[in-house]
Enzyme design. Structure first.
Site, short mmCIF file in Angstrom:
data_model
loop_
_atom_site.label_atom_id
_atom_site.label_comp_id
_atom_site.label_asym_id
_atom_site.label_seq_id
_atom_site.Cartn_x
_atom_site.Cartn_y
_atom_site.Cartn_z
N TYR A 1 -1.03 -0.09 10.38
CA TYR A 1 -1.20 -0.63 9.02
C TYR A 1 -0.01 -0.22 8.15
O TYR A 1 0.51 -1.04 7.38
CB TYR A 1 -2.51 -0.09 8.45
CG TYR A 1 -2.77 -0.42 6.99
CD1 TYR A 1 -3.05 -1.72 6.59
CD2 TYR A 1 -2.77 0.58 6.02
CE1 TYR A 1 -3.32 -2.01 5.26
CE2 TYR A 1 -3.03 0.29 4.68
CZ TYR A 1 -3.30 -1.00 4.32
OH TYR A 1 -3.57 -1.30 3.00
N SER B 1 0.83 -1.20 0.00
CA SER B 1 0.00 0.00 0.00
C SER B 1 0.87 1.25 0.00
O SER B 1 1.96 1.26 0.58
CB SER B 1 -0.90 0.02 1.24
OG SER B 1 -1.62 1.23 1.33
#
Length: 261
Positions: free
Chosen positions: A154, A143
């Site tokens: 994350y 990501s």
């Protein structure tokens, strides 16, 4: 249509919805036999769509936050098809959206289990098979949120995905195994069939989440979210023999937002 995956056995984790489902459908359309792994029963809907179009697939229900779950996927693929040519590891996604100091200890651990360990375990499970056959292509889904706000655990997990992908590429190029990552940007997708966090967001949490959206669009040179198909195109390229001289690369697909490796 191209048939880049004719006679290829392709594992896709997180195949029940979103990008993972899009990848699985595209692989099947290009001739691949697809092993669909997910812990949700909705993965059978992906299988039905593939079979309706005449494609070949196998579903495996597994918890990929555990090594046993990841190993069960590879074992099923080899038992059914004899090998694994392509492995696309897609499981992950931020559960909460908030400033880092607002995360509880258990939430931080849950984010890392969700977005790092499924890829760690899946790579560990498939490597012996690819080493034995002296070839294979792994694409790990990362990501651009490695440089982002309100999802620090994350970001740390996806930074780990980037690092392991580059290091695995160095370690196993001599075995004929290519390892790359796609750092996905903001992506428009239908509402999740299984929410990562089923609890409704408070007003404050909605503000924090909107800040992520705003930052993502602002950081993109193209000032928009992408589509699932725009992510799928990049993932299939790296998985295919079209990218036969590419390994150890993190490819950002975020409209010009490169994140950080």
């Amino acid at each position: 249509m191209n048939k880049r995956f004719d006679h290829k056995i392709c594992v896709v984790t997180g195949a029940a919805q979103g990008i993972g489902q899009g990848v699985a459908l595209a692989l099947a359309a290009e001739g691949g036999a697809v092993v669909l792994a997910d812990r949700s029963e909705f993965v059978h809907e992906t299988a039905a769509a593939i079979r309706t179009q005449g494609g070949r697939c196998l579903t495996v229900l597994a918890d990929l936050e555990t090594f046993a779950g990841a190993q069960s996927v590879v074992d099923a693929a080899v038992a059914e098809f004899g090998c694994v040519d392509v492995a696309i590891h897609n499981v992950g996604g931020t559960i909460w959206a908030k400033p880092y100091q607002e995360y509880a200890e258990a939430e931080i651990e849950a984010e890392v289990r969700r977005s790092l360990f499924p890829t760690l375990w899946s790579c560990r499970a498939v490597l012996p098979q690819m080493i034995a056959q002296q070839g294979g292509s792994i694409v790990n889904i990362s990501s651009i949120a490695t440089r982002s706000i309100h999802r620090i655990p994350y970001a740390a997990a996806k930074g780990g995905v980037n690092a392991m992908s580059m290091s695995l590429a160095m370690e196993h190029a001599s075995d004929g195994i290519r390892v790359n990552a796609v750092a996905t940007g903001g992506t428009e997708a239908p509402p999740r069939k299984v929410p990562r966090n089923p609890k409704p967001m408070s007003e404050e949490e909605q503000v924090w989440y909107q800040a992520i959206i705003d930052q993502t669009v602002t950081s993109s040179l193209m000032k928009r979210y992408g589509s699932i198909q725009e992510q799928v195109g990049a993932i299939l390229f790296l998985a295919s023999d079209d990218a036969s001289y590419i390994t150890g690369t993190v490819l950002p697909v975020g409209g010009g937002d490169v994140g950080m490796g």
